[in-house]
Structures are given as structure tokens and as C-alpha cells.
Design an enzyme around this catalytic site. Structure first.
Site, mmCIF file in Angstrom:
data_model
loop_
_atom_site.group_PDB
_atom_site.id
_atom_site.type_symbol
_atom_site.label_atom_id
_atom_site.label_comp_id
_atom_site.label_asym_id
_atom_site.label_seq_id
_atom_site.Cartn_x
_atom_site.Cartn_y
_atom_site.Cartn_z
ATOM 1 N N HIS A 19 0.832 -1.210 0.000
ATOM 2 C CA HIS A 19 0.000 0.000 0.000
ATOM 3 C C HIS A 19 0.862 1.253 0.000
ATOM 4 O O HIS A 19 2.012 1.260 0.465
ATOM 5 C CB HIS A 19 -1.024 -0.017 1.135
ATOM 6 C CG HIS A 19 -0.481 -0.048 2.531
ATOM 7 N ND1 HIS A 19 -0.052 1.079 3.180
ATOM 8 C CD2 HIS A 19 -0.335 -1.078 3.425
ATOM 9 C CE1 HIS A 19 0.329 0.758 4.407
ATOM 10 N NE2 HIS A 19 0.190 -0.550 4.581
ATOM 11 N N ASP A 74 -0.453 4.443 1.037
ATOM 12 C CA ASP A 74 -0.815 5.372 2.116
ATOM 13 C C ASP A 74 -0.126 4.956 3.419
ATOM 14 O O ASP A 74 0.395 3.843 3.543
ATOM 15 C CB ASP A 74 -2.339 5.447 2.301
ATOM 16 C CG ASP A 74 -2.984 4.086 2.541
ATOM 17 O OD1 ASP A 74 -2.449 3.066 2.067
ATOM 18 O OD2 ASP A 74 -4.024 4.042 3.231
ATOM 19 N N ASP A 119 5.833 0.832 7.770
ATOM 20 C CA ASP A 119 4.501 0.389 7.307
ATOM 21 C C ASP A 119 3.948 1.384 6.329
ATOM 22 O O ASP A 119 3.336 2.365 6.713
ATOM 23 C CB ASP A 119 3.599 0.208 8.519
ATOM 24 C CG ASP A 119 2.253 -0.394 8.160
ATOM 25 O OD1 ASP A 119 2.049 -0.754 6.984
ATOM 26 O OD2 ASP A 119 1.412 -0.496 9.043
ATOM 27 N N GLU A 175 -5.549 1.842 2.309
ATOM 28 C CA GLU A 175 -5.428 0.638 3.146
ATOM 29 C C GLU A 175 -5.636 0.941 4.621
ATOM 30 O O GLU A 175 -6.260 0.160 5.344
ATOM 31 C CB GLU A 175 -4.047 -0.005 2.928
ATOM 32 C CG GLU A 175 -3.932 -1.415 3.496
ATOM 33 C CD GLU A 175 -3.447 -1.464 4.943
ATOM 34 O OE1 GLU A 175 -3.466 -2.554 5.527
ATOM 35 O OE2 GLU A 175 -3.048 -0.422 5.503
ATOM 36 N N GLU A 176 -5.094 2.074 5.090
ATOM 37 C CA GLU A 176 -5.032 2.306 6.532
ATOM 38 C C GLU A 176 -6.407 2.462 7.182
ATOM 39 O O GLU A 176 -6.558 2.251 8.386
ATOM 40 C CB GLU A 176 -4.177 3.545 6.836
ATOM 41 C CG GLU A 176 -2.725 3.430 6.401
ATOM 42 C CD GLU A 176 -1.950 2.395 7.195
ATOM 43 O OE1 GLU A 176 -2.547 1.702 8.031
ATOM 44 O OE2 GLU A 176 -0.744 2.271 6.961
#
Ligand SMILES: [Zn+2]
Length: 210
Positions: free
Chosen positions: A86, A88, A119, A153-154
């Protein structure tokens, strides 16, 4: 195959400095979610893919949350591996408490610093690089490789991986998926064996769930 492996290792070594620079620039192209605007960060990955001539296209349900989707076939039939990362990041909460600017992408002390380095901008950048290296070797490889670099995604939003599966299932559902979320013996993380959804009420100052 041995020759392909040797060439792959040589490409990784040759791109070492460029890869560090890619991650640094990727971090500087801030993409906290919320709000989830990933256009600048996606542009950093697109430039890397364009420079190396690797095939991809941009697919988006929300124009400010682009997803990169690319596929190529090797020289012979084989399994279909899908790479997923991802674009974001978590929001940079309380930047005054960071030892360095969370969007600096500073390179020092043997590390790249900034929000999303763990991440998962390092993982997503690595997968983009892998995709390009293997594309350069495709004449010697079998099977199919697909790259999915997604937004949204987050917050478990609908504009990223979920959108790809809804709209492009035939392209993004392969035989195996490799996701580069962080985790290592030197990284403190939680373990996930399977989802367990529970509701917990806590009275505290609000912040990102992670
Ligand atoms: Zn993540």
C-alpha cells in the site's frame, strides 16, 4: 536459471543507492490516511516504473487515491504471483515528539527516517523494484507476475485492494500473493494468525488505531 539469479543479484547491487533514494523520496511524498491523498506518493513509484519500462496502468475509483496495476508474462507458462503493497501511511501523530521530521525521508545512521518507512513504504518500494528487476529478466522466467500498489489501506477504505478485487479480479487474483507488510525479528509488531473482530470501549484521547 542460474544465470538469471546471478543477473538479478547484480541488478539489486547496482540499484542499492537508487533504492535508498527511492524510499527517501517516497517518504517525502506524504500520503497520510486520513485523508488518504496518495497522488504524490504514487507519482514517485510511477517515475521508477516509467524509467525502467515496466508495464502498468493507473486504476482509481477515487482520483485522489490511485492504484497501480501491472502485469507481465514470462517466457513460458507457470504460476501467477501477485505482489501487493500500500501507498498510504498512518497519519504522523504529534510530529513534535519525533526525533526527526516525519516527512523528511532523512538518510542517516544506516536508516531512512520518516512516517511509513516501516509500514509500509519500504515494502511497497521494494516490491516495485522487484517487479522491474524481474521484468528485465522475463525472457528467462516462467509464469506471470502482477504488481498491485494500492491506496486506501489504513482506513480499510473501498478505493484500494477492495476496488481491485471488485473490478479486476481476473487480473489480481493469482495463485499466490506476496505482501510486504513489515515484520522481522528486529521489528516489534503484533502477530496476526487470522482476523478476530471485537468491540472494545476505551476512554482516552483519540488517535490512529495502530
Ligand atoms: Zn500496512
Amino acid at each position: 536459471m542460474i544465470d538469471a539469479r546471478r543477473r538479478l543479484l547484480a541488478m539489486i547491487a547496482a540499484d542499492r543507492e537508487a533504492l535508498v533514494d527511492l524510499l527517501s523520496r517516497f517518504v517525502r511524498a506524504r500520503s497520510p490516511n486520513p485523508p488518504g491523498d496518495t497522488r504524490d506518493a504514487a507519482a514517485v513509484l510511477r517515475a521508477w516504473l516509467d524509467t525502467r519500462g515496466a508495464p502498468y496502468r493507473v486504476v482509481a475509483r477515487d482520483p485522489v487515491m490511485p492504484n497501480l496495476l501491472g502485469t507481465f508474462d514470462g517466457a513460458r507458462a507457470g504460476p501467477h504471483l501477485v505482489l501487493n503493497g500500500h501507498i498510504d501511511t498512518f497519519p504522523a501523530v504529534a510530529p513534535e515528539r519525533w526525533t526527526r521530521d516525519p516527512f523528511s525521508g532523512h538518510v542517516g545512521d544506516g536508516k531512512v527516517w520518516g512516517t511509513g518507512c516501516s509500514d509500509m513504504k519500504q515494502g511497497t518500494a521494494s516490491l516495485v523494484a522487484v517487479y522491474c528487476w524481474l521484468h528485465a529478466l522475463k525472457a528467462e522466467l516462467g509464469g506471470r507476475l502482477t504488481l498491485t500498489a494500492v491506496s486506501d489501506e489504513e482506513t480499510f477504505g473501498p478505493n484500494g485492494a477492495r476496488y481491485l478485487i471488485e473490478q479486476y479480479a481476473g487480473e489480481v487474483l493469482g495463485d499466490c500473493l506476496l505482501n510486504a507488510e513489515p515484520g522481522a525479528t528486529t521489528t516489534v509488531r503484533f502477530g496476526e494468525k487470522s482476523p478476530l473482530w471485537v468491540a472494545i470501549d476505551i476512554e482516552t484521547i483519540g488517535a490512529h488505531g495502530a
